[in-house]
Design a protein around this motif. Structure first.
Motif, short mmCIF file in Angstrom:
data_model
loop_
_atom_site.label_atom_id
_atom_site.label_comp_id
_atom_site.label_asym_id
_atom_site.label_seq_id
_atom_site.Cartn_x
_atom_site.Cartn_y
_atom_site.Cartn_z
N THR A 198 11.16 2.26 -8.96
CA THR A 198 9.70 2.20 -9.11
C THR A 198 9.18 0.77 -8.95
OG1 THR A 198 9.81 4.07 -10.64
CG2 THR A 198 7.77 2.80 -10.59
N ILE A 199 9.85 -0.18 -9.61
CA ILE A 199 9.43 -1.58 -9.50
C ILE A 199 9.54 -2.07 -8.06
CG2 ILE A 199 10.04 -3.94 -10.16
CD1 ILE A 199 10.73 -2.93 -12.91
N GLY A 200 10.65 -1.71 -7.40
CA GLY A 200 10.82 -2.10 -6.00
C GLY A 200 9.75 -1.49 -5.11
N GLY A 201 9.40 -0.24 -5.37
CA GLY A 201 8.37 0.42 -4.58
C GLY A 201 7.01 -0.23 -4.76
N ILE A 202 6.67 -0.57 -6.00
CA ILE A 202 5.38 -1.23 -6.27
C ILE A 202 5.32 -2.58 -5.55
CG2 ILE A 202 3.96 -2.30 -8.08
CD1 ILE A 202 5.01 -0.16 -10.00
N ALA A 203 6.41 -3.35 -5.66
CA ALA A 203 6.43 -4.66 -5.02
C ALA A 203 6.28 -4.54 -3.50
CB ALA A 203 7.74 -5.37 -5.36
N ALA A 204 6.96 -3.56 -2.90
CA ALA A 204 6.87 -3.38 -1.44
C ALA A 204 5.45 -3.01 -1.02
CB ALA A 204 7.86 -2.31 -1.00
N ILE A 205 4.80 -2.14 -1.78
CA ILE A 205 3.44 -1.71 -1.43
C ILE A 205 2.47 -2.89 -1.52
CG2 ILE A 205 1.48 -0.31 -2.22
CD1 ILE A 205 3.52 1.83 -3.03
N VAL A 206 2.55 -3.66 -2.59
CA VAL A 206 1.62 -4.78 -2.76
C VAL A 206 1.86 -5.86 -1.71
CG1 VAL A 206 0.86 -6.58 -4.36
CG2 VAL A 206 1.41 -4.32 -5.22
N ILE A 207 3.11 -6.06 -1.31
CA ILE A 207 3.41 -7.08 -0.30
C ILE A 207 2.87 -6.67 1.07
CG2 ILE A 207 5.29 -8.18 0.99
CD1 ILE A 207 6.92 -8.13 -1.61
N GLU A 253 0.76 -3.92 1.85
CA GLU A 253 -0.63 -3.46 1.87
C GLU A 253 -1.51 -4.55 1.27
OE1 GLU A 253 -1.67 -0.72 3.24
OE2 GLU A 253 0.30 0.15 3.69
N VAL A 254 -2.00 -5.44 2.14
CA VAL A 254 -2.73 -6.61 1.65
C VAL A 254 -4.07 -6.27 1.00
CG1 VAL A 254 -1.64 -8.18 3.29
CG2 VAL A 254 -3.70 -6.95 3.98
N ARG A 255 -4.53 -5.05 1.21
CA ARG A 255 -5.80 -4.68 0.57
C ARG A 255 -5.65 -4.48 -0.93
NH1 ARG A 255 -4.12 0.03 3.16
NH2 ARG A 255 -3.90 1.87 1.82
N HIS A 256 -4.40 -4.29 -1.39
CA HIS A 256 -4.16 -4.11 -2.82
C HIS A 256 -4.17 -5.46 -3.52
CE1 HIS A 256 -3.37 0.14 -2.51
NE2 HIS A 256 -2.43 -0.06 -1.60
N SER A 257 -4.69 -5.50 -4.71
CA SER A 257 -4.79 -6.73 -5.49
C SER A 257 -3.42 -7.17 -5.99
CB SER A 257 -5.75 -6.53 -6.67
OG SER A 257 -5.68 -7.62 -7.55
N ILE A 258 -3.15 -8.47 -5.86
CA ILE A 258 -1.88 -9.02 -6.36
C ILE A 258 -1.83 -8.91 -7.88
CG2 ILE A 258 -0.54 -11.14 -6.64
CD1 ILE A 258 -1.38 -12.00 -3.91
N ILE A 259 -2.96 -9.14 -8.52
CA ILE A 259 -3.00 -9.09 -9.98
C ILE A 259 -2.68 -7.69 -10.48
CG2 ILE A 259 -4.49 -9.36 -12.00
CD1 ILE A 259 -6.00 -11.53 -10.47
N ILE A 260 -3.30 -6.67 -9.84
CA ILE A 260 -3.04 -5.28 -10.25
C ILE A 260 -1.58 -4.93 -10.02
CG2 ILE A 260 -3.60 -2.86 -9.82
CD1 ILE A 260 -5.78 -4.40 -11.27
N GLY A 261 -1.02 -5.35 -8.87
CA GLY A 261 0.38 -5.08 -8.57
C GLY A 261 1.31 -5.76 -9.56
N GLY A 262 0.99 -7.03 -9.89
CA GLY A 262 1.80 -7.75 -10.86
C GLY A 262 1.74 -7.11 -12.24
N LEU A 263 0.54 -6.64 -12.62
CA LEU A 263 0.39 -5.96 -13.91
C LEU A 263 1.22 -4.68 -13.97
CD1 LEU A 263 -1.00 -5.80 -16.67
CD2 LEU A 263 -2.90 -4.58 -15.54
N ALA A 264 1.21 -3.92 -12.85
CA ALA A 264 1.99 -2.68 -12.79
C ALA A 264 3.48 -2.97 -12.93
CB ALA A 264 1.71 -1.95 -11.48
#
Length: 286
Positions: free
Chosen positions: A43-52, A54-65
């Protein structure tokens, strides 16, 4: 910011974040994973890959997740330390595959393992006959722990009533041509002692890739140039030869004296020394 530069900066940032999160969770995360740790890692790896990507996603939200997902196994681990039932539920329990030399077919089916897979796991433990096994359990990590029958277990010193002195861990005192002062101080040696030992071996610090001191206080070195030969430490063989010479001298004294009392004394001490030599020969020869 250009898209490619944005992706690179995100990848570096999340690599650093994941590094510190893994370091915080501990070395257990680097070993074989339980079910819960496996799901969390994916799950953590998947979240990191999506945020990296998909640039439209917020880094802060991804880091919080990611932080939330990392906090969950940490909290679960604390609870598991205090509750056996919770630990068994989260991490799983071992399944006995072989007991008293007999395969537990029901447990194999429960864990969905075939006979071929069981034999494969046994072969990885250098066991090729089920009949040689007394007990085998499939650990929650998926590893098979095997206890052989007594007659198939390797012979140990205890089995033949041999006693051994405790062995200390070797200390690495030279690495990549550099002296490591801390392990050198741990064994109570100085740089002067080290240089003296190197002179005996005919080597210099700069030529040594790795140098270790074993539990007998002997220096063993590996040189950068594998073609060069290094003399072996001679302290133990020298001690053994000295003991043998002393024992031989006692026998000669016993044969050479005319005094009954002296002959008995020399013979008795010669026998005692011979017994001592037999006990320490395996140490001084190894």
């Amino acid at each position: 910011m250009p898209l490619w530069l944005n992706i690179i900066s995100r990848a570096i940032l999340f690599m650093i974040v994941l590094f510190f999160i893994t370091k915080f969770l501990g070395k257990k995360q680097l070993s074989q994973l339980s079910f819960f740790e496996y799901v969390t890692g994916i799950t953590i790896g998947g979240i990191a890959a999506i945020v990296i990507l998909e640039v439209r996603h917020s880094i802060i939200i991804g880091g919080l997740a990611i932080l939330v997902m990392a906090a969950i196994p940490y909290i679960v681990g604390l609870i598991a330390l205090k509750s056996k039932k919770f630990r068994d539920f989260v991490e799983g329990k071992g399944s006995v595959f072989i007991k008293d030399g007999k395969i537990m077919e029901d447990n194999l089916k429960k864990e969905r393992y075939s006979t071929d897979e069981l034999l494969e796991l046994l072969r990885k433990k250098n066991v090729f006959q089920v009949a040689d096994v007394e007990f085998a359990v499939l650990e929650p990590t998926g590893d098979l722990s095997v206890m052989l029958k007594k007659e198939n277990q390797p012979l140990t010193a205890k089995d033949i009533n041999l006693t051994f002195a405790s062995i200390k861990e070797p200390q690495t005192i030279i690495m990549d041509g550099e002296i490591m002062d801390e392990p050198l101080a741990t064994i109570g040696r100085s740089r002067d002692w080290l240089h003296t030992e190197l002179e005996k071996l005919g080597a210099t610090i700069e030529n040594i890739f790795l140098g270790q001191v074993n539990s007998y206080g002997e220096l063993k070195v590996d040189l950068f140039d594998d073609k060069l030969q290094v003399a072996s430490p001679q302290e133990r063989p020298l001690i053994l030869s000295t003991l043998k010479k002393c024992q031989a001298d006692l026998e000669l004294f016993a044969l050479g004296t005319e005094s009954k009392e002296a002959k008995q004394m020399y013979s008795k001490n010669s026998e005692k020394l011979q017994e001592a030599i037999e006990k320490v020969t395996y140490i001084l020869k190894s």
